[in-house]
Motif scaffolding. Structure first.
Motif: not given
Length: 206
Positions: A49, A53-55, A77, A82, A86, A114
């Motif tokens: 991830i 990000t929130n995924k 999600i 976020p 990493n 990121s």
């Protein structure tokens, strides 16, 4: 003469194919399943991830692909801020179920800019956050890139991390305690970089 030219052409073609094959081999990276946990005095990490990000993305060992984590039949999600770094895992490790673990690889949060999903990078642990997740031991190794050129913070060890970057440490702790809902995880405490590295080495799958 014709045979000589034909032989020369075939030799050149063979050399060309060989050079192409060699070039391809040097560009290929080992799959996470074959990447060793330890890299010299530090460890390898595979990013699942990217920071920011929130995924929720996970590596699927069966297919060798990175897939969206599923919850209730839908892509998961994170309903929170976020990821603050990493997030990924140390290949070749597993938290033994017999010791209260979940059988999965050791988790890592890498503090850096990121990085794309699938990135393989050598990291240096600066500590580890110990949590309980539904009664199971859940350890989050906190790390920075081993390459100083990739670092955004530069703590020498856990003590330095706790003093110079105490705000970051508290933010990381708060994030992990609340990202999946208040009360989903319970704090057991922090350990320093030496105990974090010893924990990783003890988790290397045989």
């Amino acid at each position: 003469m014709r045979c000589t030219r034909l032989c020369s052409t075939l030799m050149l073609l063979a050399l060309f194919l060989l050079s192409c094959s060699s070039g391809t081999d040097t560009l290929q990276q080992p799959l996470p399943g074959t990447l060793p946990a330890l890299q010299g005095e530090w460890v390898n990490m595979v990013v699942e991830i990217p920071a920011g990000t929130n995924k929720k993305i996970e590596y699927d060992k069966a297919s060798g692909q990175f897939r969206a984590d599923q919850r209730n039949g839908a892509d998961r999600i994170i309903d929170f801020l976020p990821y603050p770094g990493n997030y990924g895992f140390i290949p070749g490790t597993a938290l033994p179920v017999a010791d209260g673990g979940d059988g999965d690889a050791v988790d890592v949060l890498l503090i850096s800019e990121s990085l794309p999903t699938g990135t393989q990078i050598v990291v240096r642990p600066v500590g580890a956050l110990r949590l309980l997740d539904e009664g199971q031991v859940d350890v989050k190794v906190i790390a920075i890139p081993a390459d100083s050129a990739l670092q955004v913070i530069s703590p020498a060890d856990f003590t330095d991390f706790s003093i110079r970057y105490d705000g970051a440490r508290h933010l990381i702790e708060s994030w992990f305690l609340q990202y999946d809902g208040l009360g989903a995880h319970q704090l057991q405490g922090w350990v320093d970089e030496e105990r974090a590295l010893a924990f990783i080495k003890a988790s290397v799958a045989e």
